[in-house]
Enzyme design. Structure first.
Site, PDB file in Angstrom:
ATOM      1  N   ASP A 119       0.819  -1.216   0.000  1.00 51.43           N
ATOM      2  CA  ASP A 119       0.000   0.000   0.000  1.00 51.43           C
ATOM      3  C   ASP A 119       0.854   1.268   0.000  1.00 51.43           C
ATOM      4  O   ASP A 119       0.420   2.324   0.443  1.00 51.43           O
ATOM      5  CB  ASP A 119      -1.005  -0.019   1.167  1.00 51.43           C
ATOM      6  CG  ASP A 119      -0.312  -0.146   2.501  1.00 51.43           C
ATOM      7  OD1 ASP A 119       0.924  -0.317   2.507  1.00 51.43           O
ATOM      8  OD2 ASP A 119      -0.997  -0.075   3.532  1.00 51.43           O
ATOM      9  N   HIS A 164      19.900   1.500 -21.386  1.00 56.34           N
ATOM     10  CA  HIS A 164      19.115   1.899 -20.212  1.00 56.34           C
ATOM     11  C   HIS A 164      19.707   1.335 -18.925  1.00 56.34           C
ATOM     12  O   HIS A 164      18.981   0.868 -18.052  1.00 56.34           O
ATOM     13  CB  HIS A 164      17.645   1.483 -20.368  1.00 56.34           C
ATOM     14  CG  HIS A 164      16.947   2.276 -21.427  1.00 56.34           C
ATOM     15  ND1 HIS A 164      15.702   1.967 -21.892  1.00 56.34           N
ATOM     16  CD2 HIS A 164      17.315   3.374 -22.113  1.00 56.34           C
ATOM     17  CE1 HIS A 164      15.345   2.831 -22.830  1.00 56.34           C
ATOM     18  NE2 HIS A 164      16.320   3.697 -22.979  1.00 56.34           N
ATOM     19  N   ASP A 174      23.809   9.994 -18.350  1.00 54.53           N
ATOM     20  CA  ASP A 174      22.591  10.462 -19.026  1.00 54.53           C
ATOM     21  C   ASP A 174      21.604  10.804 -17.917  1.00 54.53           C
ATOM     22  O   ASP A 174      21.036   9.909 -17.293  1.00 54.53           O
ATOM     23  CB  ASP A 174      22.055   9.362 -19.952  1.00 54.53           C
ATOM     24  CG  ASP A 174      20.832   9.811 -20.750  1.00 54.53           C
ATOM     25  OD1 ASP A 174      20.232  10.855 -20.412  1.00 54.53           O
ATOM     26  OD2 ASP A 174      20.470   9.098 -21.704  1.00 54.53           O
ATOM     27  N   ASP A 199      17.250  16.729 -20.476  1.00 51.32           N
ATOM     28  CA  ASP A 199      17.743  15.389 -20.812  1.00 51.32           C
ATOM     29  C   ASP A 199      19.132  15.555 -21.430  1.00 51.32           C
ATOM     30  O   ASP A 199      19.238  15.940 -22.595  1.00 51.32           O
ATOM     31  CB  ASP A 199      16.738  14.760 -21.798  1.00 51.32           C
ATOM     32  CG  ASP A 199      17.110  13.347 -22.211  1.00 51.32           C
ATOM     33  OD1 ASP A 199      18.103  12.818 -21.688  1.00 51.32           O
ATOM     34  OD2 ASP A 199      16.381  12.783 -23.059  1.00 51.32           O
ATOM     35  N   HIS A 205      19.847   3.347 -31.909  1.00 49.71           N
ATOM     36  CA  HIS A 205      18.682   4.157 -31.532  1.00 49.71           C
ATOM     37  C   HIS A 205      18.560   5.382 -32.433  1.00 49.71           C
ATOM     38  O   HIS A 205      19.425   5.641 -33.252  1.00 49.71           O
ATOM     39  CB  HIS A 205      18.749   4.556 -30.045  1.00 49.71           C
ATOM     40  CG  HIS A 205      19.952   5.359 -29.641  1.00 49.71           C
ATOM     41  ND1 HIS A 205      20.076   6.695 -29.909  1.00 49.71           N
ATOM     42  CD2 HIS A 205      21.082   5.013 -28.979  1.00 49.71           C
ATOM     43  CE1 HIS A 205      21.222   7.142 -29.421  1.00 49.71           C
ATOM     44  NE2 HIS A 205      21.868   6.134 -28.857  1.00 49.71           N
ATOM     45  N   HIS A 222      14.474  13.050 -29.817  1.00 46.80           N
ATOM     46  CA  HIS A 222      13.025  13.003 -29.599  1.00 46.80           C
ATOM     47  C   HIS A 222      12.570  14.383 -29.165  1.00 46.80           C
ATOM     48  O   HIS A 222      13.381  15.207 -28.738  1.00 46.80           O
ATOM     49  CB  HIS A 222      12.685  11.958 -28.518  1.00 46.80           C
ATOM     50  CG  HIS A 222      13.527  12.079 -27.276  1.00 46.80           C
ATOM     51  ND1 HIS A 222      13.224  12.952 -26.267  1.00 46.80           N
ATOM     52  CD2 HIS A 222      14.686  11.467 -26.895  1.00 46.80           C
ATOM     53  CE1 HIS A 222      14.136  12.865 -25.319  1.00 46.80           C
ATOM     54  NE2 HIS A 222      15.061  11.973 -25.671  1.00 46.80           N
ATOM     55  N   HIS A 268       9.993  11.996 -23.446  1.00 46.95           N
ATOM     56  CA  HIS A 268       9.769  11.665 -24.857  1.00 46.95           C
ATOM     57  C   HIS A 268       8.433  12.323 -25.172  1.00 46.95           C
ATOM     58  O   HIS A 268       7.377  11.728 -25.011  1.00 46.95           O
ATOM     59  CB  HIS A 268       9.748  10.157 -25.084  1.00 46.95           C
ATOM     60  CG  HIS A 268      11.108   9.540 -24.865  1.00 46.95           C
ATOM     61  ND1 HIS A 268      11.349   8.208 -25.004  1.00 46.95           N
ATOM     62  CD2 HIS A 268      12.299  10.085 -24.536  1.00 46.95           C
ATOM     63  CE1 HIS A 268      12.638   7.962 -24.760  1.00 46.95           C
ATOM     64  NE2 HIS A 268      13.221   9.096 -24.472  1.00 46.95           N
ATOM     65  N   GLU A 309      21.065  13.385 -29.860  1.00 51.79           N
ATOM     66  CA  GLU A 309      21.826  12.472 -29.018  1.00 51.79           C
ATOM     67  C   GLU A 309      22.383  11.246 -29.741  1.00 51.79           C
ATOM     68  O   GLU A 309      22.019  10.116 -29.430  1.00 51.79           O
ATOM     69  CB  GLU A 309      20.964  12.031 -27.840  1.00 51.79           C
ATOM     70  CG  GLU A 309      19.574  11.500 -28.210  1.00 51.79           C
ATOM     71  CD  GLU A 309      18.809  11.000 -26.980  1.00 51.79           C
ATOM     72  OE1 GLU A 309      19.373  10.182 -26.245  1.00 51.79           O
ATOM     73  OE2 GLU A 309      17.659  11.428 -26.785  1.00 51.79           O
ATOM     74  N   TYR A 318      28.232   2.512 -29.716  1.00 50.44           N
ATOM     75  CA  TYR A 318      28.346   1.543 -28.621  1.00 50.44           C
ATOM     76  C   TYR A 318      29.016   0.288 -29.150  1.00 50.44           C
ATOM     77  O   TYR A 318      28.505  -0.338 -30.091  1.00 50.44           O
ATOM     78  CB  TYR A 318      26.951   1.201 -28.066  1.00 50.44           C
ATOM     79  CG  TYR A 318      26.141   2.459 -27.828  1.00 50.44           C
ATOM     80  CD1 TYR A 318      26.237   3.161 -26.630  1.00 50.44           C
ATOM     81  CD2 TYR A 318      25.319   2.989 -28.843  1.00 50.44           C
ATOM     82  CE1 TYR A 318      25.526   4.348 -26.446  1.00 50.44           C
ATOM     83  CE2 TYR A 318      24.614   4.166 -28.658  1.00 50.44           C
ATOM     84  CZ  TYR A 318      24.723   4.842 -27.458  1.00 50.44           C
ATOM     85  OH  TYR A 318      24.031   6.014 -27.278  1.00 50.44           O
ATOM     86  N   ARG A 354      27.813   8.540 -25.862  1.00 55.23           N
ATOM     87  CA  ARG A 354      26.652   9.287 -26.351  1.00 55.23           C
ATOM     88  C   ARG A 354      26.823  10.736 -25.890  1.00 55.23           C
ATOM     89  O   ARG A 354      27.343  10.977 -24.795  1.00 55.23           O
ATOM     90  CB  ARG A 354      25.344   8.696 -25.805  1.00 55.23           C
ATOM     91  CG  ARG A 354      24.096   9.496 -26.212  1.00 55.23           C
ATOM     92  CD  ARG A 354      22.780   8.741 -25.959  1.00 55.23           C
ATOM     93  NE  ARG A 354      22.481   8.463 -24.575  1.00 55.23           N
ATOM     94  CZ  ARG A 354      22.586   7.284 -23.992  1.00 55.23           C
ATOM     95  NH1 ARG A 354      22.996   6.234 -24.685  1.00 55.23           N
ATOM     96  NH2 ARG A 354      22.285   7.115 -22.711  1.00 55.23           N
ATOM     97  N   GLU A 411      24.419  14.205 -25.699  1.00 55.59           N
ATOM     98  CA  GLU A 411      23.017  14.623 -25.862  1.00 55.59           C
ATOM     99  C   GLU A 411      22.795  16.039 -25.346  1.00 55.59           C
ATOM    100  O   GLU A 411      23.166  16.365 -24.225  1.00 55.59           O
ATOM    101  CB  GLU A 411      22.101  13.658 -25.081  1.00 55.59           C
ATOM    102  CG  GLU A 411      20.637  14.071 -25.065  1.00 55.59           C
ATOM    103  CD  GLU A 411      19.738  13.041 -24.389  1.00 55.59           C
ATOM    104  OE1 GLU A 411      20.216  12.310 -23.501  1.00 55.59           O
ATOM    105  OE2 GLU A 411      18.552  12.980 -24.752  1.00 55.59           O
TER     106      GLU A 411
HETATM  107  N1  GLY Z   1      17.454   9.205 -21.156  1.00 56.57           N
HETATM  108  C1  GLY Z   1      16.364   9.106 -22.019  1.00 56.57           C
HETATM  109  C2  GLY Z   1      16.693   9.559 -23.365  1.00 56.57           C
HETATM  110  O1  GLY Z   1      17.776  10.010 -23.605  1.00 56.57           O
HETATM  111  O2  GLY Z   1      15.880   9.525 -24.225  1.00 56.57           O
HETATM  112 MN    MN Z   2      16.964  11.716 -24.745  1.00 55.08          MN
HETATM  113 MN    MN Z   3      19.001  11.053 -22.241  1.00 55.47          MN
END
Ligand code: GLY
Ligand code: MN
Ligand code: MN
Length: 442
Positions: free
Chosen positions: A34, A238, A255, A266, A345, A349, A356, A379, A383, A407, A409
């Site tokens: 709960d 992730h 990230d 982000d 990827h 976004h 997102h 971004e 890899y 990466r 971003e």
């Molecule tokens: N960390 C989520 C993204 O970069 O989309």
């Molecule tokens: Mn992102």
């Molecule tokens: Mn990100």
């Protein structure tokens, strides 16, 4: 701010005309037994109302004679509020939220039909809660049953997203202020983390530095689970365990972004923990940085969204060809997506109330062109997992490349004349990320 919520409702009501739109607040979510997660309002609901409570429904009925904006809310209940927090309640919601009429939520079934019966359609997005979907569908069905006799009833159910989400995509001055603040806090957090991170420390310690800064600066918290990934962990897109002790000569990929007043940032940066890249790390970093810079250079009004991705892919493919990590004709590699073991990827976004964020990237075959006021992330990454899959006709990846994950971003606002990188305050050039003096293991 109430004025801006009202303006948004007016704009949407002009578009729905004779329809009635129904928006439901987010439900409370159970973490375990709960114990509940912190409440996070549904973004569409918040965008239109600024109301931050659960168990609420907003109705927009522009054609209704008396009430155009109707709210159903949890009534005041001192005993419940002692446990779960203060509620605005039926009395105060009217004035505080600018509603024409407010009812307690338990009267929804009784009061809703009067706002639906004369509508030509119902705007409602089917959600994850099937019982609420059924509730709305049942109301609709009951109204349809009397259509023949009365000669009016909503005859269609329509998703409001194609009307509402393009509005959410173009950020107002007020929204941009909040987004800049979210970006600014995340910039500070990244810079602090960069100073703090060094071989011998644990990934979670860096995470703590970052999230400490978020909260200290007034952010709600992380916009998504922070990724602090050293060495080969960076090849897991992730990775959120953040449990590993960081080692000399490794890269650290961070990230992390925050939510400030529901608006998100982000940011990703990757840097050498010991202050100096190995030749392999540097070679890959240079490609990713070039891909990111060239992709950002595309961001201006009128550019098809897809171009930000295509440009990044091209730089990455050509870079990997130069290093001998790919071989063959670049056009064919791109067309057959043979770069995907290294870059799997998309390049970004939309960003806003959701990390997102809502909004189309493409209209079927027609491209979606960038417009001033949109915010997107850029971004790209490369890899090279220790488990990277060999591709037929492509060279086997030598182990000296294994475990490199990079990466970069940033959050980018489309402006009338080009773009504005909101997260420019976190360094990313090679000279700046190679900080000396961090090579001692603590
Ligand atoms: N960390 C989520 C993204 O970069 O989309
Ligand atoms: Mn992102
Ligand atoms: Mn990100």
């Amino acid at each position: 701010m109430q004025t801006e919520y009202a303006q948004r409702r007016e704009k949407l009501m002009a578009a729905i005309a004779k329809g009635t739109a129904i928006f439901r607040s987010a439900p409370t979510a159970v973490m375990h037994n709960d114990v509940e997660y912190n409440f996070r309002q549904d973004s569409d609901f918040f965008y239109l109302t600024g109301f931050n409570e659960a168990e609420a429904v907003a109705v927009l009925a522009p054609h209704h004679e008396e009430h155009r904006f109707i709210l159903f809310v949890q009534p005041k209940d001192l005993e419940r509020e002692t446990w779960t927090g203060y509620r605005v309640g039926v009395e105060d919601a009217k004035e505080q939220l600018g509603a024409d009429m407010v009812y307690p939520i338990h009267e929804l079934d009784e009061k809703l039909p009067q706002y639906l019966e004369k509508a030509d359609r119902i705007y409602y997005r089917l959600g994850r809660d099937r019982s609420f979907n059924t509730k709305i569908l049942t109301h609709w069905q009951q109204l349809l049953a009397t259509y023949q006799r009365k000669g009016f009833a909503p005859t269609a159910l329509e998703d409001p997203a194609p009307l509402l989400h393009p509005m959410r995509q173009i950020k107002s001055a007020t929204e941009l202020k909040l987004m800049r603040k979210a970006a600014e806090i995340a910039v500070e957090a990244h810079n602090r983390a960069r100073e703090f991170a060094r071989p011998g420390r644990y990934e979670y310690e860096v995470q703590a530095e970052i999230e400490h800064t978020f909260r200290l600066q007034g952010a709600i918290g992380p916009a998504y689970p922070s990724i602090v990934a050293s060495g080969a962990n960076a090849c897991v897109l992730h990775y959120t365990e953040n449990t590993r002790q960081m080692q000399d000569n490794e890269l650290l990929l961070i990230d992390a972004g925050c939510a400030y007043a529901y608006y998100n940032s982000d940011i990703t940066r990757t840097f050498p923990l010991s202050g100096k890249f190995t030749p392999e790390q540097k070679a890959i970093y240079e490609i990713v940085l070039e891909a990111q810079l060239q992709s950002i250079a595309q961001v201006q009004p009128g550019t098809p969204y897809k171009q930000t991705h295509d440009v990044a892919v091209r730089v990455i493919v050509e870079g990997l060809l130069d290093l001998g990590l790919l071989q063959g004709d670049p056009e064919e590699i791109i067309k057959e997506e043979k770069y995907k073991p290294f870059y799997m990827h998309r390049t970004g976004h939309w960003l806003g109330l959701d990390v997102h964020d809502v909004g189309l990237y493409q209209h079927g075959e027609t491209p979606h062109n960038l417009e001033p006021g949109q915010v997107l992330t850029v971004e790209p990454g490369i890899y090279i997992s220790p488990y990277i899959k060999p591709v037929e006709g492509q060279p086997l990846v030598d182990s000296r490349w294994h475990g490199i994950g990079i990466r970069i971003e940033d959050d980018v606002l489309v402006t009338p004349s080009g773009c504005d990188v909101l997260t420019v305050g976190v360094p990313k050039s090679i000279a700046e990320v190679e900080i000396k003096g961090h090579s001692l293991t603590l």
